[in-house]
Write a protein that holds these residues in place. Structure first.
Motif, PDB file in Angstrom:
ATOM      1  N   ASP A  37       0.834  -1.206   0.000  1.00  0.00           N
ATOM      2  CA  ASP A  37       0.000   0.000   0.000  1.00  0.00           C
ATOM      3  C   ASP A  37       0.867   1.255   0.000  1.00  0.00           C
ATOM      4  N   ARG A  38       1.947   1.244   0.790  1.00  0.00           N
ATOM      5  CA  ARG A  38       2.848   2.400   0.803  1.00  0.00           C
ATOM      6  C   ARG A  38       3.522   2.580  -0.560  1.00  0.00           C
ATOM      7  N   VAL A  39       3.961   1.467  -1.153  1.00  0.00           N
ATOM      8  CA  VAL A  39       4.586   1.528  -2.480  1.00  0.00           C
ATOM      9  C   VAL A  39       3.602   2.091  -3.500  1.00  0.00           C
ATOM     10  N   SER A  40       2.360   1.632  -3.453  1.00  0.00           N
ATOM     11  CA  SER A  40       1.339   2.102  -4.399  1.00  0.00           C
ATOM     12  C   SER A  40       1.084   3.595  -4.237  1.00  0.00           C
ATOM     13  N   GLN A  41       0.994   4.053  -2.984  1.00  0.00           N
ATOM     14  CA  GLN A  41       0.778   5.484  -2.765  1.00  0.00           C
ATOM     15  C   GLN A  41       1.941   6.311  -3.294  1.00  0.00           C
ATOM     16  N   SER A  42       3.162   5.825  -3.071  1.00  0.00           N
ATOM     17  CA  SER A  42       4.340   6.537  -3.580  1.00  0.00           C
ATOM     18  C   SER A  42       4.331   6.581  -5.108  1.00  0.00           C
ATOM     19  N   LEU A  43       4.002   5.457  -5.738  1.00  0.00           N
ATOM     20  CA  LEU A  43       3.951   5.412  -7.200  1.00  0.00           C
ATOM     21  C   LEU A  43       2.842   6.325  -7.743  1.00  0.00           C
ATOM     22  N   ILE A  46       4.241   9.804  -7.739  1.00  0.00           N
ATOM     23  CA  ILE A  46       5.182   9.970  -8.853  1.00  0.00           C
ATOM     24  C   ILE A  46       4.420  10.082 -10.168  1.00  0.00           C
ATOM     25  N   ARG A  47       3.437   9.233 -10.344  1.00  0.00           N
ATOM     26  CA  ARG A  47       2.622   9.258 -11.560  1.00  0.00           C
ATOM     27  C   ARG A  47       1.954  10.618 -11.742  1.00  0.00           C
ATOM     28  N   SER A  48       1.427  11.176 -10.664  1.00  0.00           N
ATOM     29  CA  SER A  48       0.770  12.488 -10.744  1.00  0.00           C
ATOM     30  C   SER A  48       1.763  13.568 -11.161  1.00  0.00           C
ATOM     31  N   ARG A  49       2.985  13.518 -10.596  1.00  0.00           N
ATOM     32  CA  ARG A  49       3.999  14.513 -10.971  1.00  0.00           C
ATOM     33  C   ARG A  49       4.399  14.364 -12.434  1.00  0.00           C
ATOM     34  N   PHE A  50       4.586  13.126 -12.866  1.00  0.00           N
ATOM     35  CA  PHE A  50       4.963  12.881 -14.260  1.00  0.00           C
ATOM     36  C   PHE A  50       3.876  13.360 -15.221  1.00  0.00           C
ATOM     37  N   MET A  51       2.628  13.111 -14.862  1.00  0.00           N
ATOM     38  CA  MET A  51       1.533  13.518 -15.743  1.00  0.00           C
ATOM     39  C   MET A  51       1.418  15.037 -15.819  1.00  0.00           C
ATOM     40  N   ALA A  52       1.657  15.703 -14.678  1.00  0.00           N
ATOM     41  CA  ALA A  52       1.632  17.169 -14.692  1.00  0.00           C
ATOM     42  C   ALA A  52       2.766  17.712 -15.572  1.00  0.00           C
ATOM     43  N   LEU A  84      10.143  11.124 -20.668  1.00  0.00           N
ATOM     44  CA  LEU A  84       9.145  11.169 -19.591  1.00  0.00           C
ATOM     45  C   LEU A  84       8.044  10.131 -19.823  1.00  0.00           C
ATOM     46  N   LEU A  85       7.622   9.988 -21.074  1.00  0.00           N
ATOM     47  CA  LEU A  85       6.591   8.999 -21.377  1.00  0.00           C
ATOM     48  C   LEU A  85       7.084   7.577 -21.074  1.00  0.00           C
ATOM     49  N   HIS A  86       8.364   7.322 -21.352  1.00  0.00           N
ATOM     50  CA  HIS A  86       8.935   6.016 -21.041  1.00  0.00           C
ATOM     51  C   HIS A  86       8.929   5.779 -19.526  1.00  0.00           C
ATOM     52  N   ARG A  87       9.308   6.791 -18.753  1.00  0.00           N
ATOM     53  CA  ARG A  87       9.309   6.659 -17.296  1.00  0.00           C
ATOM     54  C   ARG A  87       7.879   6.507 -16.764  1.00  0.00           C
ATOM     55  N   LEU A  89       5.359   5.149 -18.367  1.00  0.00           N
ATOM     56  CA  LEU A  89       4.942   3.795 -18.678  1.00  0.00           C
ATOM     57  C   LEU A  89       5.507   2.799 -17.659  1.00  0.00           C
ATOM     58  N   ASN A  90       6.747   3.009 -17.255  1.00  0.00           N
ATOM     59  CA  ASN A  90       7.362   2.142 -16.260  1.00  0.00           C
ATOM     60  C   ASN A  90       6.616   2.221 -14.922  1.00  0.00           C
ATOM     61  N   VAL A  91       6.191   3.427 -14.537  1.00  0.00           N
ATOM     62  CA  VAL A  91       5.417   3.600 -13.303  1.00  0.00           C
ATOM     63  C   VAL A  91       4.075   2.888 -13.412  1.00  0.00           C
ATOM     64  N   GLU A  92       3.429   2.990 -14.575  1.00  0.00           N
ATOM     65  CA  GLU A  92       2.146   2.332 -14.776  1.00  0.00           C
ATOM     66  C   GLU A  92       2.286   0.810 -14.627  1.00  0.00           C
ATOM     67  N   VAL A  93       3.363   0.252 -15.204  1.00  0.00           N
ATOM     68  CA  VAL A  93       3.604  -1.179 -15.101  1.00  0.00           C
ATOM     69  C   VAL A  93       3.795  -1.578 -13.639  1.00  0.00           C
ATOM     70  N   ARG A  94       4.559  -0.780 -12.904  1.00  0.00           N
ATOM     71  CA  ARG A  94       4.794  -1.089 -11.487  1.00  0.00           C
ATOM     72  C   ARG A  94       3.516  -0.963 -10.676  1.00  0.00           C
ATOM     73  N   LEU A  95       2.663  -0.002 -11.027  1.00  0.00           N
ATOM     74  CA  LEU A  95       1.376   0.128 -10.335  1.00  0.00           C
ATOM     75  C   LEU A  95       0.483  -1.081 -10.600  1.00  0.00           C
ATOM     76  N   ASP A  96       0.459  -1.540 -11.836  1.00  0.00           N
ATOM     77  CA  ASP A  96      -0.334  -2.727 -12.160  1.00  0.00           C
ATOM     78  C   ASP A  96       0.182  -3.947 -11.392  1.00  0.00           C
ATOM     79  N   SER A  97       1.492  -4.071 -11.308  1.00  0.00           N
ATOM     80  CA  SER A  97       2.083  -5.192 -10.572  1.00  0.00           C
ATOM     81  C   SER A  97       1.733  -5.116  -9.093  1.00  0.00           C
TER      82      SER A  97
END
Length: 290
Positions: A37-43, A46-52, A84-87, A89-97
């Motif tokens: 849960d902590r990892v997911s919140q952190s990701l 990060i995802r929100s910052r990357f999208m902004a 940034l898009l590559h990074r 995508l990597n965050v999205e994969v980690r969130l799905d995992s």
């Protein structure tokens, strides 16, 4: 469920075993869930910052394309955007995992709590009343409730004969029959759930009366004329061990019914998922997609 997951935290004498050792496996599952849960919140952060940042870059790139399409700044921003898009995508994969791992852990925890709750109820029924065990049962019931009732395909061995399996060769008639079976099973489960719900309402009212007035008029108004105070679960008389409270049988029945109601919620979730799958498949067949 692997029975080694059982805490074996109770003895037949009705006493709680020490928290260490026997609780380690459940504690490990809960700690793993908290970690994910902590990892997911952190990701997510990060995802929100990357999208902004992505949106900001996209706006600047569009502006430069219209004003100065050949400037080096545009190429630099385009390169940064691709990186940034590559990074992202990597965050999205980690969130799905993390989500998949969380769901697997939740299912393990649900199974663990179901097993422990059943053992607590059995021990309280067979070994006699124990206030500490009952408090532990209440804690486990609440923690189990918070985990929800999403279940996997094979949970509770609901479909051992694979009667509700959706096969590639199934035609409209086979799908219709399987859907009707699932609907029939769902109707029976709902009736059982409502019957239990009515019984729980009755038990709740009766428990309230017992806790307010005691088991009878003699307990309510003793000879001295002072209203007797109902004994609280866990109160220890000064001259002896804790006696089972008058409401003990009702409390145990209530907890047993709550556990059964939780099972029925999960059965209904499974059946509704099957019905939705049958409807979707039938729709594709009728629309000529299959």
């Amino acid at each position: 469920m692997n029975r080694s997951l059982s805490l074996t935290l109770l003895t037949l004498t009705g006493t709680l075993l020490p928290a260490g050792g026997q609780l380690d496996e459940l504690a490990d599952l809960k700690a793993s869930r908290e970690r994910i849960d902590r990892v997911s919140q952190s990701l997510q952060q990060i995802r929100s910052r990357f999208m902004a940042r992505r949106d900001s870059l996209s706006s600047r790139i569009d502006s430069l394309r219209s004003r100065a399409p050949g400037v080096p700044e545009l190429r630099r921003l385009q390169l940064e955007s691709r990186q940034l898009l590559h990074r992202l995508l990597n965050v999205e994969v980690r969130l799905d995992s993390a989500a998949a791992e969380m769901e697997a852990l939740n299912e393990e925890l649900r199974a663990a709590y179901d097993w422990e709750i059943s053992q607590l109820i059995r021990l309280l029924e067979d070994g006699g009343w124990d206030a500490g065990l009952y408090r532990q049962l209440e804690v486990f019931q609440e923690e189990r409730r918070l985990l929800g009732y999403s279940i996997g395909q094979g949970h509770y061995r609901l479909d051992d004969e694979h009667e509700l399996a959706l096969n590639e060769a199934d035609g409209p008639e086979e799908i219709r029959q399987k859907k009707e079976l699932a609907q029939y099973m769902a109707v029976r489960a709902r009736k059982d759930w409502h019957r239990i719900s009515h019984r729980l309402d009755f038990l709740e009212r009766k428990l309230l009366l017992l806790q307010q007035f005691g088991p009878g008029e003699a307990a309510l108004v003793p000879r001295g004329g002072t209203a007797a105070q109902p004994q609280q679960v866990g109160d220890t008389p000064p001259d002896g061990p804790v006696a089972p409270p008058a409401e003990a049988p009702l409390l145990l029945e209530s907890q047993r019914l709550k556990a059964r109601q939780q099972e029925l919620r999960e059965v209904l979730a499974f059946l509704q998922g099957r019905i939705n799958a049958f409807n979707e498949r039938m729709g594709r067949i009728l629309n000529g997609a299959e």
